[in-house]
Each structure stands twice: as C-alpha cells, then as structure tokens.
Design a protein around this motif. Structure first.
Motif, mmCIF file in Angstrom:
data_model
loop_
_atom_site.group_PDB
_atom_site.id
_atom_site.type_symbol
_atom_site.label_atom_id
_atom_site.label_comp_id
_atom_site.label_asym_id
_atom_site.label_seq_id
_atom_site.Cartn_x
_atom_site.Cartn_y
_atom_site.Cartn_z
ATOM 1 N N LEU A 1 3.564 -14.011 -3.373
ATOM 2 C CA LEU A 1 2.617 -13.149 -4.083
ATOM 3 C C LEU A 1 1.195 -13.373 -3.592
ATOM 4 O O LEU A 1 0.430 -12.432 -3.383
ATOM 5 C CB LEU A 1 2.698 -13.425 -5.589
ATOM 6 N N ILE A 2 0.829 -14.629 -3.382
ATOM 7 C CA ILE A 2 -0.531 -14.951 -2.935
ATOM 8 C C ILE A 2 -0.755 -14.491 -1.504
ATOM 9 O O ILE A 2 -1.791 -13.898 -1.181
ATOM 10 C CB ILE A 2 -0.786 -16.467 -3.049
ATOM 11 N N ARG A 3 0.214 -14.769 -0.618
ATOM 12 C CA ARG A 3 0.047 -14.443 0.809
ATOM 13 C C ARG A 3 1.442 -14.230 1.395
ATOM 14 O O ARG A 3 2.154 -15.188 1.706
ATOM 15 C CB ARG A 3 -0.671 -15.590 1.508
ATOM 16 N N PRO A 4 1.874 -12.979 1.550
ATOM 17 C CA PRO A 4 3.267 -12.680 1.893
ATOM 18 C C PRO A 4 3.796 -13.397 3.133
ATOM 19 O O PRO A 4 4.961 -13.812 3.142
ATOM 20 C CB PRO A 4 3.259 -11.158 2.091
ATOM 21 N N VAL B 1 11.804 -13.109 -8.084
ATOM 22 C CA VAL B 1 11.570 -11.663 -8.074
ATOM 23 C C VAL B 1 10.584 -11.274 -9.173
ATOM 24 O O VAL B 1 9.696 -10.430 -8.965
ATOM 25 C CB VAL B 1 12.898 -10.902 -8.239
ATOM 26 N N ALA B 2 10.713 -11.890 -10.346
ATOM 27 C CA ALA B 2 9.844 -11.551 -11.472
ATOM 28 C C ALA B 2 8.382 -11.869 -11.169
ATOM 29 O O ALA B 2 7.482 -11.086 -11.491
ATOM 30 C CB ALA B 2 10.294 -12.298 -12.724
ATOM 31 N N VAL B 3 8.148 -13.022 -10.553
ATOM 32 C CA VAL B 3 6.762 -13.391 -10.226
ATOM 33 C C VAL B 3 6.202 -12.457 -9.159
ATOM 34 O O VAL B 3 5.086 -11.954 -9.283
ATOM 35 C CB VAL B 3 6.686 -14.860 -9.742
ATOM 36 N N PHE B 4 6.973 -12.208 -8.100
ATOM 37 C CA PHE B 4 6.478 -11.329 -7.047
ATOM 38 C C PHE B 4 6.295 -9.900 -7.533
ATOM 39 O O PHE B 4 5.449 -9.154 -7.002
ATOM 40 C CB PHE B 4 7.432 -11.345 -5.850
ATOM 41 N N ALA B 5 7.059 -9.493 -8.566
ATOM 42 C CA ALA B 5 6.972 -8.125 -9.081
ATOM 43 C C ALA B 5 5.606 -7.814 -9.677
ATOM 44 O O ALA B 5 5.277 -6.638 -9.905
ATOM 45 C CB ALA B 5 8.066 -7.893 -10.130
ATOM 46 N N LEU C 1 0.953 -4.069 -10.297
ATOM 47 C CA LEU C 1 -0.490 -3.855 -10.225
ATOM 48 C C LEU C 1 -0.824 -2.674 -9.323
ATOM 49 O O LEU C 1 -1.714 -1.871 -9.639
ATOM 50 C CB LEU C 1 -1.186 -5.118 -9.710
ATOM 51 N N TRP C 2 -0.138 -2.571 -8.187
ATOM 52 C CA TRP C 2 -0.352 -1.426 -7.305
ATOM 53 C C TRP C 2 -0.089 -0.109 -8.047
ATOM 54 O O TRP C 2 -0.863 0.839 -7.926
ATOM 55 C CB TRP C 2 0.589 -1.507 -6.099
ATOM 56 N N TYR C 3 0.997 -0.083 -8.809
ATOM 57 C CA TYR C 3 1.347 1.145 -9.525
ATOM 58 C C TYR C 3 0.295 1.496 -10.572
ATOM 59 O O TYR C 3 -0.112 2.657 -10.701
ATOM 60 C CB TYR C 3 2.718 0.992 -10.188
ATOM 61 N N LEU C 4 -0.171 0.487 -11.307
ATOM 62 C CA LEU C 4 -1.166 0.745 -12.344
ATOM 63 C C LEU C 4 -2.497 1.215 -11.742
ATOM 64 O O LEU C 4 -3.230 1.979 -12.356
ATOM 65 C CB LEU C 4 -1.396 -0.528 -13.168
ATOM 66 N N THR D 1 -2.886 2.599 -8.426
ATOM 67 C CA THR D 1 -2.839 3.712 -7.469
ATOM 68 C C THR D 1 -1.773 4.756 -7.779
ATOM 69 O O THR D 1 -1.777 5.833 -7.171
ATOM 70 C CB THR D 1 -2.572 3.180 -6.048
ATOM 71 N N GLY D 2 -0.852 4.433 -8.675
ATOM 72 C CA GLY D 2 0.250 5.354 -8.943
ATOM 73 C C GLY D 2 1.417 5.187 -7.993
ATOM 74 O O GLY D 2 2.427 5.892 -8.100
ATOM 75 N N ASN D 3 1.308 4.244 -7.057
ATOM 76 C CA ASN D 3 2.382 3.950 -6.115
ATOM 77 C C ASN D 3 2.771 2.484 -6.224
ATOM 78 O O ASN D 3 1.922 1.633 -6.513
ATOM 79 C CB ASN D 3 1.933 4.245 -4.674
ATOM 80 N N PHE D 4 4.051 2.197 -5.966
ATOM 81 C CA PHE D 4 4.519 0.818 -6.051
ATOM 82 C C PHE D 4 4.207 0.008 -4.793
ATOM 83 O O PHE D 4 4.458 -1.195 -4.759
ATOM 84 C CB PHE D 4 6.025 0.782 -6.330
ATOM 85 N N TYR D 5 3.678 0.691 -3.765
ATOM 86 C CA TYR D 5 3.287 -0.031 -2.550
ATOM 87 C C TYR D 5 1.981 0.537 -2.033
ATOM 88 O O TYR D 5 1.806 1.761 -1.959
ATOM 89 C CB TYR D 5 4.353 0.091 -1.463
ATOM 90 N N ALA D 6 1.050 -0.339 -1.707
ATOM 91 C CA ALA D 6 -0.226 0.072 -1.121
ATOM 92 C C ALA D 6 -0.612 -0.954 -0.063
ATOM 93 O O ALA D 6 -0.649 -2.153 -0.346
ATOM 94 C CB ALA D 6 -1.301 0.166 -2.196
#
Length: 288
Positions: A69-72, A110-114, A119-122, A124-129
C-alpha cells in the motif's frame, strides 16, 4: 546475535545513513514508513518460522498489505523471506500450508491494500488511477553506476557504511549460501528497479533516499557476518562505521546550511564543498 553487533548496527543505520533525515526532518516522504513496515513484516516472518502463535501469520499478511500500500514495488520484500526465516524457507512454507490462519492472513493483506482503490474511487470515481502520467521505467537502460557511485546522491558515495552491507552479502556465502544468494538477489533486483526509474536520482533530497525502504533486508547479512568475525576484524568494522557516521553527520549539516545542493551535485561541486564549513563555501553552488 550479541548486543554489541546489534547496537553498532543500529547506530550505523540511524546516524550513518540518510534515515535520520527522512525520519526526523523530512518525514513527508514514504521511505521511513516503508522501512518500518518492512522491518515489522520480516519480524513476523521470523516469528512464524520459530513456531509462534498464529496471530503472527495474520499480522504478516496485514503488514505485507501495508508494505504494498505504501509503495507497490516493495512487494519484492517477499524475496527476502529466506533471510528472515530462522530455520530456512522450507519449514516456513510448510508451516504456512498447515495453518488455517494463512487464509486469514491473505484476507488481511487484501483488506489493507484495498484502502488504495477505495480512496481512488472516492476521489475520482474510478478504482484505479495512475499518478505518474508521463513518467515510468526505462528497463533497457538502468543507471546502475550512477545510482550506486555517482556524485548525484550515489548510494555508496553518500552512505559508505552500506559498502559493508554489500560486502557482507558476498562474505556470507562461506557460512550460509541460501541467505547469501538471497541477499545478492535482493541487491540486484532492488538496484535494477531503482536505477530504471526515469529520474534515477529521484529529484531533490539528501543522499539516496530510495534505498531506505530496503535497509532492513540489506543490513541482515552484515549482522550475520559481524557476529562471526574475529576480534581484529570487529575492531576494524567499528572504526569504519564510526568514520561513516562522522562523514554522514558532517554532510547532513552541510546539506542544511547551504554547502550542498539539494538536487544537482556533481564531481566538481562535491570536491569544492567536501568537508568545508566556512562562509567562503556556503551558498556558492548556484542553481540546477
């Protein structure tokens, strides 16, 4: 590991590298948090390998999620598990396959990385940015020499204590080939990734900050080698670490008082300011 080795390693890590800069003075970058998360993950791996309670397995999963999550790109820490496993990688894998907690560990990861796609969705409206448009890796021309030895924040030039860590990865081959091979592989992969980024010196900052994430892995072979070294070698190693600490603190002072450029150091600038502390050398390097 005896207390003297642990103490000197901690001193060298905190005072002989840029870790002190990014922990105490510039904590806005992610490196010190990656350092902490990777340290904790490796501790959890060690505990699992020694038969600790299953809560350590779940913790390892959550911590791995935090690392990514911090640095992929730091998912590469999985390569370091043979270094942290107390009794080798095979017993560790066997333990994980037997434990029911391994499933919960994967869920925790998975829960932590989710948190990120949420946050991206909230926002930008997309699950990936992708936040680095126009930037990326140049896989076919990594700047390895500049990243390790360059005057523009080369790792070994600005933090020479890490030369001892790199040498230890090789010397460990005599007593522990698996851990030695693991350490050398980790050095190779992390350096390749770091030096392939388009701006290989990573903009402004003091010394090579991008390696801070990986200190917990890179320093383990040094600890294992120092534990077994002779009295004379141990004395020499402490003298070397003390000199590296003195150099790092001197250059850190220079960095904060206008003697070193924040981004564009080169051979001429480094020679001009090396261990200079007088007004004739302050704020004389100009712009980029």
């Amino acid at each position: 590991i005896r207390d003297g080795v642990i103490s000197w390693t901690l001193l060298a890590t905190v005072l002989g590298t840029p870790l002190i800069q990014y922990a105490a003075i510039q904590p806005g970058w992610s490196h010190v948090y990656s350092f902490a998360a990777i340290s904790a993950f490796l501790l959890a791996v060690n505990r699992i390998s020694t038969g600790a309670r299953t809560r350590w397995t779940i913790a390892a999963g959550a911590l791995l999620g935090l690392v990514v999550l911090i640095r992929p790109v730091n998912v590469m820490v999985l390569l370091a598990t043979p270094l942290a496993a107390a009794n080798g990688i095979a017993p560790l894998v066997s333990t994980l396959l037997r434990q029911r907690a391994t499933v919960f560990a994967a869920m925790a990861c998975v829960a932590v990385f989710a948190v990120q796609p949420l946050l991206w969705y909230l926002q930008t409206g997309n699950f990936y940015a992708y936040g680095y448009k126009g930037e990326g890796f140049h896989w076919t021309r990594p700047e390895v020499v500049k990243v390790l030895f360059g005057f523009r924040r080369g790792l070994f030039l600005w933090s020479p204590v890490l030369l001892l860590a790199a040498l230890s990865a090789v010397l460990l081959w005599r007593t522990d080939r698996l851990r030695s091979a693991t350490a050398m592989l980790y050095w190779a992969v992390s350096t390749y990734l770091i030096s392939s980024w388009w701006i290989w010196y990573y903009g402004g900052g003091y010394a090579s900050r991008v390696y801070i994430d990986h200190y917990p892995v890179l320093l383990m072979p040094m600890i294992l080698v120092l534990q077994r070294c002779t009295t004379r070698t141990w004395v020499a190693a402490r003298i070397f670490m003390a000199l590296c600490i003195a150099l790092n603190l001197a250059q850190l002072w220079q960095y904060h008082h206008g003697f070193l450029h924040q981004e564009s150091m080169d051979r001429e600038k480094y020679q001009f300011t090396f261990l200079r502390f007088d007004e004739a050398h302050r704020n004389k390097l100009g712009g980029n």
